[in-house]
Scaffold this active site. Structure first.
Site: not given
Ligand code: ATP
Ligand code: MG
Length: 565
Positions: A37, A262, A272
């Site tokens: 995102e 994760r 984020k």
């Molecule tokens: P955040 O919690 O930091 O906002 P998010 O999951 O909302 O992270 P996205 O931009 O939606 O952020 O993530 C893109 C991809 O990265 C998704 O498939 C998500 O599952 C993966 N991802 C995000 N954080 C991690 C992590 N700590 N370890 C592994 N994969 C991750």
């Molecule tokens: Mg997400």
């Protein structure tokens, strides 16, 4: 001396993909996607997901799409899209032609929604957010059905069109899937598919005033792109029944959602939202502050793409959440830089040394080895002259046992140069040592004595008249505790000493022309890189990437904390 043993790295996703190919599922194809995102910079957790998705695709001759999951117009920005692309490319991955946006599917998603309404699988609900929450029930209690749940299909269709044309204010209506208000899985209790938001979108502008929710957009976007394996983190396990339900109701291509743990990294925040807070509140200089666990921050700090990919490979992919020790990440970058970074000499906290028996105007060029790990890296000349700098902490007026460096009357080796002996110590009015007087032995040129006499210490040094004076930034961990995210307020766990700026470091003259981004080892000190933001031509600024050894392992031991996960 490897600190971390290498072991076969488990990756259960690889086994699933292999099995699917064997069974010719999806015609043996592998199409994955990385779906960020664009509401912040990518961090080290994302790197795990990027490596997994691209590696699976590359390993099995498939493709990995870069798909921006841009369904929320409120928090998303073009700047984040740019940075995400830069970071994925920097890691060395290529999405080819498939730079895709969920927003490109807004019309298709809307058409799918109409299809579900027509088949009686979705309805427009007039309840407001508060009422919907109240009807939702709890884990122990079933939800209650909305009074609008059974309104005629024609009425829902009409209202949905009007929602889309902007006839209703934000929050007044939603489109919901008609699943099961009594389901033990709360995600299945008539989840919201669309909400009204009169907000411009970074790509679609004012075309839309209804926006799809994550669960509605995600699986259908996967399907539209022909994704075969849709990898996401464990918190989406409970969403899988809904992911499957939508695709089954629509009867369209059905990718397989696979959840993995994760990455949680000790001493590090990987959210984020929290990282954005650090930026907004000025705890760091920006998303690319070298202390940030963002890829932009790590790049600026001097991490190599290889080290991050190596780290992701080493930690593996599992189905159970765990905490990875940040020392493993530091190990990977040391390992890479040890093999590839040129060695140089830099004095961070200078103490003046005058070699009394060395001629005033003489300059000797001494040969130094660029990288003992890499014979092809060759040698360079470093100038030696009468006045030098050594590291303050390499001299002790009253040396304790096991201190093998310089002291009054002692002899040490200057790296690549000569043996010197300290003959006098000069102090200022506060009793602080400000200069050493030494003699050198011309017979020891190159660092060994023809008479076979040995010295125990070897010091790095820089010729005063040739030295480059530079700013050096020493970075340390941003948080003091292993799990900052578990603190009541993670901001209380910030390390107040995570950045130390040294102004008058004396560095080897050859560094004057060091290119921004180049990586070096300052002998005996650590790995450094030339800052890409604050360096000017002829005036490089240096960032410490990592120390030569894990200085925290000892600290952790004395505090009784595990150093390995
Ligand atoms: P955040 O919690 O930091 O906002 P998010 O999951 O909302 O992270 P996205 O931009 O939606 O952020 O993530 C893109 C991809 O990265 C998704 O498939 C998500 O599952 C993966 N991802 C995000 N954080 C991690 C992590 N700590 N370890 C592994 N994969 C991750
Ligand atoms: Mg997400």
């Amino acid at each position: 001396m490897p600190e971390i043993e290498s072991k076969p790295v488990p990756n259960f996703v690889r086994n699933i993909v292999k099995e699917d190919i064997k069974n010719n599922k999806h015609d043996g194809k592998v199409i994955t996607r990385f779906p960020p995102e664009p509401n912040g910079f990518l961090h080290i957790g994302h790197a795990k997901s990027i490596c997994l998705n691209f590696d699976m695709a590359n390993e099995f001759g498939g493709n990995c799409n870069l798909r921006f999951d841009d369904t929320n117009p409120v928090k998303e920005e073009e700047e984040y899209v740019r940075s995400i692309k830069e970071d994925v490319r920097w890691l060395g991955f290529d999405w080819g032609e498939t730079e895709l946006y969920a927003s490109d599917y807004f019309q298709q998603l809307f058409d799918y929604a109409v299809q579900l309404v027509k088949s009686g699988r979705a309805y427009v609900d007039d309840l407001n957010a508060q009422e919907i929450r109240e009807h939702r029930g709890t884990l122990k209690q079933p939800g209650r059905e909305s009074p609008y749940r059974d309104r005629p299909v024609e009425e829902s269709l009409d209202l949905l069109e009007k929602m889309r044309s902007g006839d209703f204010p934000d929050g007044s209506k939603v489109l919901r899937a008609k699943v099961d208000m009594a389901s033990p899985n709360l995600n299945m209790r008539d989840p919201i598919m669309y909400r009204i938001l009169h907000t411009a979108h970074h790509r679609t502008g004012d075309d839309w005033c209804i926006y799809p929710m994550y669960d509605w957009a995600h699986g259908q976007s996967d399907s539209i792109e022909g994704i075969t394996h849709s990898m996401c983190t464990l918190e989406f396990e409970d969403h899988r029944p809904l992911y499957d339900w939508f695709l089954d109701q629509l009867g369209i291509h059905h990718p397989q959602q696979i959840e993995f743990a994760r990455l949680n990294l000790s001493y590090t925040i990987t959210s984020k939202r929290k990282l954005l807070n650090l930026v907004d509140q000025g705890h760091v200089s920006g998303w690319d502050d070298p202390r940030m666990p963002t890829l932009a921050g790590m790049r600026r700090r001097g991490f190599t793409p290889w080290s991050i990919r190596d780290f992701c490979e080493r930690i593996g992919v599992a189905k159970r959440d765990s905490m990875v020790d940040v020392a493993q990440l530091e190990y990977s970058v040391r390992d890479d830089l040890n093999r590839h970074a040129s060695r140089v000499m830099g004095v961070l906290d200078p103490l003046r040394v005058v070699i009394e028996n060395y001629p005033e105007d003489k300059v000797d060029e001494l040969q130094a080895i660029n990288n003992p790990e890499d014979p092809d890296a060759g040698t360079r000349n470093v100038p030696f002259s009468r006045v030098l700098y050594i590291e303050k902490k390499d001299f002790r007026e009253d040396p304790p046992r096991k201190f093998f460096r310089l002291g009054p009357g002692r002899e040490v080796r200057l790296r690549y140069a000569y043996f010197i002996t300290c003959t006098d110590v000069i102090k200022d009015e506060h009793g602080e040592v400000v200069e050493l007087r030494c003699t050198y032995d011309p017979a020891t040129r190159g660092g060994s004595a023809p008479d076979g006499r040995k010295v125990k210490g070897t010091l790095h040094w820089v010729s005063a008249q040739h030295a480059l004076e530079a700013e050096v930034r020493l970075y340390d961990r941003l948080f003091l505790v292993p799990s900052p995210a578990a603190e009541d307020d993670y901001l209380n766990a910030l390390n107040p000493n995570s950045l130390e700026i040294l102004q008058n470091c004396k560095l080897e003259s050859g560094l004057r022309g060091a290119e921004p981004g180049s990586r070096l080892q300052f002998e005996r000190q650590g790995y450094f890189c030339v800052d890409t933001v604050d360096s000017a031509p002829g005036k490089p600024v240096f960032n410490r990437t990592v120390t030569l050894r894990d200085s925290w392992a000892k600290i952790a031991q004395t505090q009784g904390q595990p150093t390995k996960s």
